[in-house]
Motif scaffolding. Structure first.
Motif, PDB file in Angstrom:
ATOM      1  N   GLU A   1       0.835  -1.211   0.000  1.00  0.00           N
ATOM      2  CA  GLU A   1       0.000   0.000   0.000  1.00  0.00           C
ATOM      3  C   GLU A   1       0.868   1.259   0.000  1.00  0.00           C
ATOM      4  OE1 GLU A   1      -3.288   0.431  -0.042  1.00  0.00           O
ATOM      5  OE2 GLU A   1      -4.292  -1.336   0.786  1.00  0.00           O
TER       6      GLU A   1
ATOM      7  N   THR B   1      -8.128  -2.166  -8.945  1.00  0.00           N
ATOM      8  CA  THR B   1      -8.319  -2.212 -10.394  1.00  0.00           C
ATOM      9  C   THR B   1      -7.504  -3.355 -11.000  1.00  0.00           C
ATOM     10  OG1 THR B   1      -8.608   0.187 -10.442  1.00  0.00           O
ATOM     11  CG2 THR B   1      -8.111  -0.888 -12.537  1.00  0.00           C
TER      12      THR B   1
ATOM     13  N   ASP C   1      -0.858   4.431 -16.531  1.00  0.00           N
ATOM     14  CA  ASP C   1      -0.986   3.813 -15.214  1.00  0.00           C
ATOM     15  C   ASP C   1      -0.278   2.461 -15.163  1.00  0.00           C
ATOM     16  OD1 ASP C   1      -2.341   5.824 -13.889  1.00  0.00           O
ATOM     17  OD2 ASP C   1      -4.323   5.069 -14.440  1.00  0.00           O
TER      18      ASP C   1
ATOM     19  N   ALA D   1      -2.793   4.687  -5.172  1.00  0.00           N
ATOM     20  CA  ALA D   1      -3.535   4.064  -4.072  1.00  0.00           C
ATOM     21  C   ALA D   1      -5.028   3.954  -4.370  1.00  0.00           C
ATOM     22  CB  ALA D   1      -3.314   4.852  -2.791  1.00  0.00           C
ATOM     23  N   ASP D   2      -5.560   4.905  -5.121  1.00  0.00           N
ATOM     24  CA  ASP D   2      -6.996   4.889  -5.431  1.00  0.00           C
ATOM     25  C   ASP D   2      -7.351   3.830  -6.466  1.00  0.00           C
ATOM     26  OD1 ASP D   2      -5.560   6.277  -7.396  1.00  0.00           O
ATOM     27  OD2 ASP D   2      -7.299   7.499  -7.956  1.00  0.00           O
ATOM     28  N   LYS D   3      -6.329   3.208  -7.069  1.00  0.00           N
ATOM     29  CA  LYS D   3      -6.582   2.180  -8.088  1.00  0.00           C
ATOM     30  C   LYS D   3      -6.164   0.797  -7.601  1.00  0.00           C
ATOM     31  CE  LYS D   3      -6.272   5.161 -12.185  1.00  0.00           C
ATOM     32  NZ  LYS D   3      -6.129   6.463 -11.542  1.00  0.00           N
ATOM     33  N   ARG D   4      -6.044   0.618  -6.288  1.00  0.00           N
ATOM     34  CA  ARG D   4      -5.507  -0.627  -5.731  1.00  0.00           C
ATOM     35  C   ARG D   4      -6.311  -1.856  -6.139  1.00  0.00           C
ATOM     36  NH1 ARG D   4      -7.293   2.170  -1.413  1.00  0.00           N
ATOM     37  NH2 ARG D   4      -5.238   2.562  -0.534  1.00  0.00           N
TER      38      ARG D   4
ATOM     39  N   HIS E   1       1.059   4.347  -2.793  1.00  0.00           N
ATOM     40  CA  HIS E   1       0.965   5.778  -2.459  1.00  0.00           C
ATOM     41  C   HIS E   1       2.118   6.546  -3.108  1.00  0.00           C
ATOM     42  CE1 HIS E   1      -2.412   6.346   0.294  1.00  0.00           C
ATOM     43  NE2 HIS E   1      -2.150   5.153   0.802  1.00  0.00           N
TER      44      HIS E   1
END
Length: 255
Positions: A133, A147, A156, A142-145, A137
């Motif tokens: 994690e 996906t 990406d 982190a917001d696509k963990r 960051h």
């Protein structure tokens, strides 16, 4: 490990032939900790092939590769990774059906030496996830963990590959055009990560890059390959200003 005055990585007369074509021709070069070396040259110069020889994706026709003074020429790519050579590819090299977090967690597990046995790693499970994690960051993902990697945009995917490389904590970082295919907004994230690795002062970084503004901003040293041969090696200002390099290898005509 060798002392700071000794090269971390060396190639000695490294050569590979494909039929009658010599793609890398007796390249000898030494790379030291705390130094970022940019490898430049025209398309077909042998830059990525040289990377493949160093990281073990290709087997050399002649010459050798040394890491901390030890000949690693006979080792395959996975063994070289375990010894400390980390490679980010020009084309992404991910587990496409796994999530972003799972891709990075596998790299963290590999670095920790716990394999995939959940019983043996149970005590470290939380620690490994937290480390994964934290790495996400660092690369702004982190917001696509959750996906799936295959569904990520190209930029990406490149950032995820850098995250995997960071999680492996290698001694030698090899970046093959790390900003290729990225949008203008995405490029600074990756460049800042490379800059941060460099600022640590104890890692050896090799960078293949076509964008000379990127090279100027990051490199301590530039080497130039042309037709598989090492034709220039020195400080960025001197190499970039060299008339023959500008004309023949960087596409700038002499006045």
């Amino acid at each position: 490990m060798a002392g700071a005055e000794h090269p971390v990585l060396e190639t000695h007369d490294l050569t590979i032939r494909f039929g009658g074509h010599v793609a890398v021709d007796h390249v000898s070069c030494a790379f030291h900790a705390g130094t970022l070396t940019a490898i430049v040259g025209p398309n077909g110069a042998g830059k990525t092939t040289y990377f493949n020889l160093v990281s073990g994706q290709l087997k050399a026709t002649g010459g050798r590769v040394s890491l901390f003074g030890e000949d690693i020429s006979a080792l395959a790519a996975p063994q070289r990774t375990k010894r400390g050579i980390g490679r980010a590819f020009q084309l992404t090299n991910l587990f496409p059906r796994l999530t972003v977090l799972e891709n990075v967690r596998l790299a963290v597990q590999s670095r920790a030496g716990v394999g995939r046995d959940l019983l043996s790693m149970w005590g470290k499970h939380v620690e490994l996830i937290e480390k994964a994690e934290h790495t996400l960051h660092r690369v702004g993902m982190a917001d696509k963990r959750e996906t799936i990697a295959a569904t990520l945009a190209h930029g990406d995917q490149r950032k995820l590959e850098v995250a995997i490389l960071l999680a492996l904590e290698p001694e030698v970082f090899m970046f093959d055009e790390p900003t290729a295919g990225m949008s203008v907004d995405e490029v600074p994230v990756v460049l800042d990560l490379i800059r941060h690795i460099k600022q640590q002062g104890d890692k050896t970084i090799l960078l293949v890059e076509h964008k000379m503004d990127v090279v100027r901003s990051l490199a301590d040293r530039i080497i130039v390959l042309h037709q598989g041969q090492l034709v220039a090696d020195g400080a960025p200002e001197a190499v970039i200003a060299s008339p023959i390099v500008q004309e023949a290898y960087l596409g700038v005509a002499r006045a």
